[in-house]
Scaffold this active site. Structure first.
Site, mmCIF file in Angstrom:
data_model
loop_
_atom_site.group_PDB
_atom_site.id
_atom_site.type_symbol
_atom_site.label_atom_id
_atom_site.label_comp_id
_atom_site.label_asym_id
_atom_site.label_seq_id
_atom_site.Cartn_x
_atom_site.Cartn_y
_atom_site.Cartn_z
ATOM 1 C CG PHE A 12 -8.834 -10.499 -5.157
ATOM 2 C CD1 PHE A 12 -8.599 -10.527 -6.525
ATOM 3 C CD2 PHE A 12 -10.119 -10.757 -4.707
ATOM 4 C CE1 PHE A 12 -9.634 -10.798 -7.418
ATOM 5 C CE2 PHE A 12 -11.162 -11.036 -5.596
ATOM 6 C CZ PHE A 12 -10.918 -11.056 -6.943
ATOM 7 C CG ASN A 43 -0.728 -5.614 3.560
ATOM 8 O OD1 ASN A 43 0.215 -5.224 4.222
ATOM 9 N ND2 ASN A 43 -1.865 -4.930 3.481
ATOM 10 C CD GLU A 76 -2.615 -11.702 -6.151
ATOM 11 O OE1 GLU A 76 -2.402 -11.199 -7.273
ATOM 12 O OE2 GLU A 76 -3.431 -11.240 -5.324
ATOM 13 C CD GLN A 80 -3.089 -0.799 0.211
ATOM 14 O OE1 GLN A 80 -3.171 0.294 -0.356
ATOM 15 N NE2 GLN A 80 -3.928 -1.783 -0.026
ATOM 16 C CB CYS A 93 -8.964 1.044 -3.882
ATOM 17 S SG CYS A 93 -8.819 0.075 -5.388
ATOM 18 C CG ASP A 119 -7.518 -5.788 -0.573
ATOM 19 O OD1 ASP A 119 -8.103 -4.896 -1.216
ATOM 20 O OD2 ASP A 119 -6.417 -5.619 -0.031
ATOM 21 C CG ASP A 153 -7.957 -15.173 -13.626
ATOM 22 O OD1 ASP A 153 -8.499 -14.283 -12.945
ATOM 23 O OD2 ASP A 153 -7.883 -15.118 -14.863
#
Length: 271
Positions: A137, A142, A158, A110, A229, A203, A184
């Protein structure tokens, strides 16, 4: 655009930016772009070239007490400009202590350190008492490696191979019960490993997680934490969660993108 200071980066990075501008004047060919990642114990600096890369190492070995590892990137491949390669770490909170995970030059972090700390602390609070975590994801882990360090079992997915490799490497080094797969999540995939979590973390990138949210009646987590986001994709995914029988239990906004129109949103859902 030349400017004496940038309002959104750390003071060491701001000063390093100016020093690199001066150092690059000695290069025969300039990179198309430069990016730098400041971590807890060092700084990665990557020179990006569109054609042949110049392999000159600037005469800057450390900056304000932090060592620097220089890299060059050409044709999408990142290589070290100096050896031996120095490994740097990000310090993340856990329920009891601090976790230090190794972050490479290509690993996603981030952009805002304090905001990332707050986001992880919120995930820890919402996951209190959980035993099985599924992280979709997951990036480099993190959000979920701090949960594994707090005694929980983690299964992650991921699409980026390098991120999966980094997450599994950190889990192995730190002896954590966390395992990540390359999947995927926007395509058809075998989802059986991700069913029945106490906490499902989602995420996604900016376009959101429409497909995953539409699978909640199959994945059946007790609770889900969605991180977005983009407010528009967050709204759409929230409507899908409601259609799947999940109810909003908590909502938080974080300013991870200072002086921009983007807001990081976190939401907690329960069946």
């Amino acid at each position: 655009i030349e400017m004496p200071s940038c309002m959104v980066i750390t003071s060491p990075l701001n000063d390093l930016r100016l020093a690199l501008q001066e150092a690059l004047q000695a290069f025969e060919s300039l990179p198309a772009a430069v990016y730098a990642v400041q971590l807890s114990d060092g700084i990665h600096v990557v020179f990006i070239y569109e054609g042949k890369a110049e392999q000159t190492v600037p005469a800057i070995q450390q900056w304000q007490g932090l060592p620097i590892q220089f890299w060059y990137q050409c044709d999408g491949i990142t290589r070290p400009l100096q050896k031996p390669v120095q490994a740097f770490h990000d310090s993340l909170p856990t329920m009891d202590d601090t976790l230090h995970i190794q972050i490479g030059a290509d690993d996603f972090v981030q952009g805002q350190y304090a905001g990332n700390q707050a986001m992880i602390e919120q995930v820890l609070a919402w996951s209190d008492g959980a035993r099985l975590i599924v992280d979709l994801f997951a990036g480099v882990g993190n959000l979920s490696l701090p949960l594994a360090a707090s005694g929980m079992r983690v299964i992650g997915a991921e699409v980026h191979e390098a991120s999966v490799r980094a997450a599994n490497k950190n889990a192995k080094i730190l002896q954590l019960d966390a395992h990540y797969q390359q999947v995927d999540l926007f395509a058809d995939f075998h989802a059986a490993d991700f069913v029945g979590a106490d906490i499902l973390i989602v995420d996604p990138p900016r376009k959101g997680a429409k497909k995953i949210c539409g699978m909640m009646n199959y994945l059946l987590p007790k609770k889900a934490i969605l991180v977005h986001c983009d407010v528009a994709s967050a709204k759409r995914d929230a409507q899908i969660m409601q259609q799947q029988g999940y109810h909003l239990q908590g909502l938080r906004a974080l300013d991870l993108f200072p002086y921009s129109g983007h807001v990081e949103s976190m939401s907690l859902w329960a069946h």
